[in-house]
Scaffold this motif. Sequence first.
Motif, mmCIF file in Angstrom:
data_model
loop_
_atom_site.group_PDB
_atom_site.id
_atom_site.type_symbol
_atom_site.label_atom_id
_atom_site.label_comp_id
_atom_site.label_asym_id
_atom_site.label_seq_id
_atom_site.Cartn_x
_atom_site.Cartn_y
_atom_site.Cartn_z
ATOM 1 N N ALA A 244 6.870 2.341 -9.361
ATOM 2 C CA ALA A 244 6.157 2.452 -8.082
ATOM 3 C C ALA A 244 4.864 1.643 -8.204
ATOM 4 O O ALA A 244 4.120 1.782 -9.188
ATOM 5 C CB ALA A 244 5.845 3.901 -7.744
ATOM 6 N N ALA A 245 4.629 0.764 -7.236
ATOM 7 C CA ALA A 245 3.452 -0.122 -7.311
ATOM 8 C C ALA A 245 2.691 -0.080 -5.987
ATOM 9 O O ALA A 245 3.272 0.197 -4.923
ATOM 10 C CB ALA A 245 3.886 -1.549 -7.633
ATOM 11 N N GLU A 246 1.383 -0.382 -6.073
ATOM 12 C CA GLU A 246 0.525 -0.385 -4.887
ATOM 13 C C GLU A 246 -0.466 -1.545 -4.988
ATOM 14 O O GLU A 246 -1.004 -1.839 -6.076
ATOM 15 C CB GLU A 246 -0.234 0.939 -4.776
ATOM 16 N N ARG A 247 -0.676 -2.212 -3.854
ATOM 17 C CA ARG A 247 -1.685 -3.269 -3.804
ATOM 18 C C ARG A 247 -3.041 -2.616 -3.489
ATOM 19 O O ARG A 247 -3.199 -1.976 -2.450
ATOM 20 C CB ARG A 247 -1.328 -4.289 -2.739
ATOM 21 N N ARG A 248 -3.995 -2.831 -4.363
ATOM 22 C CA ARG A 248 -5.322 -2.207 -4.214
ATOM 23 C C ARG A 248 -6.172 -3.019 -3.241
ATOM 24 O O ARG A 248 -5.806 -4.109 -2.802
ATOM 25 C CB ARG A 248 -5.981 -2.109 -5.575
ATOM 26 N N ASP A 249 -7.338 -2.455 -2.933
ATOM 27 C CA ASP A 249 -8.213 -3.091 -1.952
ATOM 28 C C ASP A 249 -8.699 -4.465 -2.402
ATOM 29 O O ASP A 249 -8.907 -5.360 -1.567
ATOM 30 C CB ASP A 249 -9.437 -2.200 -1.674
ATOM 31 N N ASP A 250 -8.859 -4.643 -3.697
ATOM 32 C CA ASP A 250 -9.312 -5.950 -4.207
ATOM 33 C C ASP A 250 -8.164 -6.930 -4.412
ATOM 34 O O ASP A 250 -8.344 -8.024 -4.956
ATOM 35 C CB ASP A 250 -10.091 -5.751 -5.514
ATOM 36 N N GLY A 251 -6.984 -6.557 -4.005
ATOM 37 C CA GLY A 251 -5.830 -7.454 -4.122
ATOM 38 C C GLY A 251 -5.073 -7.319 -5.424
ATOM 39 O O GLY A 251 -3.990 -7.909 -5.573
ATOM 40 N N SER A 252 -5.587 -6.584 -6.374
ATOM 41 C CA SER A 252 -4.861 -6.393 -7.635
ATOM 42 C C SER A 252 -3.765 -5.359 -7.449
ATOM 43 O O SER A 252 -3.736 -4.608 -6.467
ATOM 44 C CB SER A 252 -5.829 -5.946 -8.727
ATOM 45 N N LEU A 253 -2.853 -5.297 -8.386
ATOM 46 C CA LEU A 253 -1.723 -4.377 -8.342
ATOM 47 C C LEU A 253 -1.858 -3.311 -9.414
ATOM 48 O O LEU A 253 -2.360 -3.570 -10.509
ATOM 49 C CB LEU A 253 -0.396 -5.120 -8.531
ATOM 50 N N ALA A 254 -1.388 -2.134 -9.080
ATOM 51 C CA ALA A 254 -1.304 -1.036 -10.053
ATOM 52 C C ALA A 254 0.089 -0.441 -9.936
ATOM 53 O O ALA A 254 0.614 -0.275 -8.832
ATOM 54 C CB ALA A 254 -2.371 0.011 -9.770
ATOM 55 N N ALA A 255 0.670 -0.115 -11.052
ATOM 56 C CA ALA A 255 2.041 0.396 -11.059
ATOM 57 C C ALA A 255 2.231 1.397 -12.181
ATOM 58 O O ALA A 255 1.524 1.346 -13.193
ATOM 59 C CB ALA A 255 3.044 -0.748 -11.210
ATOM 60 N N VAL A 256 3.185 2.291 -11.955
ATOM 61 C CA VAL A 256 3.597 3.233 -12.998
ATOM 62 C C VAL A 256 5.127 3.204 -13.057
ATOM 63 O O VAL A 256 5.792 2.813 -12.096
ATOM 64 C CB VAL A 256 3.088 4.666 -12.715
ATOM 65 N N SER A 257 5.643 3.640 -14.162
ATOM 66 C CA SER A 257 7.111 3.719 -14.313
ATOM 67 C C SER A 257 7.474 5.039 -14.956
ATOM 68 O O SER A 257 6.735 5.530 -15.824
ATOM 69 C CB SER A 257 7.624 2.557 -15.170
ATOM 70 N N LEU A 258 8.615 5.580 -14.498
ATOM 71 C CA LEU A 258 9.117 6.844 -15.030
ATOM 72 C C LEU A 258 10.474 6.609 -15.685
ATOM 73 O O LEU A 258 11.279 5.804 -15.210
ATOM 74 C CB LEU A 258 9.270 7.869 -13.913
ATOM 75 N N ASP A 259 10.707 7.317 -16.755
ATOM 76 C CA ASP A 259 11.999 7.226 -17.452
ATOM 77 C C ASP A 259 13.074 7.935 -16.631
ATOM 78 O O ASP A 259 12.947 9.119 -16.311
ATOM 79 C CB ASP A 259 11.872 7.859 -18.835
ATOM 80 N N MET A 260 14.133 7.209 -16.264
ATOM 81 C CA MET A 260 15.237 7.761 -15.463
ATOM 82 C C MET A 260 16.491 8.037 -16.291
ATOM 83 O O MET A 260 17.568 8.257 -15.746
ATOM 84 C CB MET A 260 15.581 6.789 -14.336
ATOM 85 N N THR A 261 16.326 8.028 -17.618
ATOM 86 C CA THR A 261 17.483 8.248 -18.488
ATOM 87 C C THR A 261 18.156 9.590 -18.231
ATOM 88 O O THR A 261 19.396 9.667 -18.151
ATOM 89 C CB THR A 261 17.084 8.124 -19.961
ATOM 90 N N PRO A 262 17.401 10.704 -18.090
ATOM 91 C CA PRO A 262 18.080 11.990 -17.802
ATOM 92 C C PRO A 262 18.901 11.947 -16.512
ATOM 93 O O PRO A 262 20.010 12.498 -16.454
ATOM 94 C CB PRO A 262 16.915 12.983 -17.706
ATOM 95 N N ASP A 263 18.334 11.295 -15.480
ATOM 96 C CA ASP A 263 19.094 11.194 -14.230
ATOM 97 C C ASP A 263 20.367 10.369 -14.426
ATOM 98 O O ASP A 263 21.437 10.702 -13.889
ATOM 99 C CB ASP A 263 18.225 10.551 -13.153
ATOM 100 N N GLN A 264 20.254 9.279 -15.177
ATOM 101 C CA GLN A 264 21.433 8.441 -15.441
ATOM 102 C C GLN A 264 22.501 9.218 -16.201
ATOM 103 O O GLN A 264 23.691 9.153 -15.885
ATOM 104 C CB GLN A 264 21.019 7.196 -16.220
ATOM 105 N N LEU A 265 22.092 9.990 -17.203
ATOM 106 C CA LEU A 265 23.050 10.772 -17.985
ATOM 107 C C LEU A 265 23.704 11.839 -17.121
ATOM 108 O O LEU A 265 24.906 12.121 -17.260
ATOM 109 C CB LEU A 265 22.339 11.404 -19.181
#
Length: 417
Positions: free
Chosen positions: A108-129
């Motif tokens: 999940a990513a978001e464009r900040r007010d200064d134009g930079s990007l911030a993102a996080v990622s979550l492990d989806m391995t349990p959902d895949q299994l």
Amino acid sequence: MGCWRSLRWKIALLVAVACCSIAFTVGLLVHGSTYDRSMNDGAARAYTALDGALAPSRGSADGADSVDVAHVVYNPEEMPAELVRKAREHGRADLYDESRQYSPRMWAAERRDDGSLAAVSLDMTPDQLSRRALDRHMWKYSLAALAVIVPLSAFAAELPNRRLRRVARTARSIASGDLAARTGAGRRTGDEITEISASVDTMADSLQDRLLNEQRFTADVAHELRTPLMGLVTSAGLLPEGEATELVRDRVGVLRTLVEDLLEISRLDADAEQADIRPVPLGEVVAESVARTGLVASVTVSGKPVAATDPRRLDRIVANLVTNAHRHGVEPGLERATVEVTVGERTVVVRDHGPGFPGSLLADGPRRFRTGVAERGRGHGLGLTIALGQAQVIGATLTFANAADDGGAVATLRLPG
């Protein structure tokens, strides 16, 4: 088990295909629904994690303690290129990254007010299994259901298949001459098989009635003709000798033979004939029968065969076959027929060298008052019919064929062992 092309296995195959189609369709729907829900839940959690991670920078304390800020990625080069493009274009974006097969992640990513990007990622391995386990269970239980449903459908299909086979056996029996055969379905209404069975029984009843009427008519005609015929025979014997008298006596003789044949057929139709079976020297009996016809025929006997049969009825069969061969089997270029009689162990073969039996006789057997094609000569079509009936009385089989070399007619009588 039956033939694999039978209706039973076709129904079982149809059920199997239908079950496989349903299982495949349901599996696709469940898989797609589970996948979409997993993606929606993963995206929602990723956005929640992103909002929680960026809360301190926005001056909000909501969720700041629930997410490790060190997991936030600010360098676009560490983010998937597609995620960067979508985030810059729409302001916020999510992406399911399966570039690592056994360690998928939801971004999940978001464009900040200064134009930079911030993102996080979550492990989806349990959902895949979980999804893969669900797919395996669906396949496993679908195959288990097929293993139960297909044999049950084959067993269930055997019930109507058995009824259809009974109808087919009855139809074959009727076609072979057993007009008393019935399917046993009665006249009750029901499913399509019951209607077919009732129709076959109705057809057999109609055929039997027509045949009985024909047999009664034949017997009545023969009996009604017999009395005036005896008067004609007596009157012909009183006529003065002369050419006209001989002609009249000849025609009266032909008529007398016809009436006697009709009476014999009526007795055969009524099953009134009983065989007197006893051992007889087959070669001698056949030779005497041929001699009594007064017709020229060569008789060849192999060994000294002895057969248990009724000599009087055997004489009638042989005489009719030899007479038929002389009447219809004139070889082209000759004035009279060349007839050969061969006697073996419980077999008598009568052959001529004429044009052979017509196709209708070979296919359907002899029929009364039907002589076949014109080149087979003239007659009433009763001789072979009587021979076949007498053969049935003594338990023998009489078959008709054409010789392969010159097409002459071949009649083979096989006596029971």
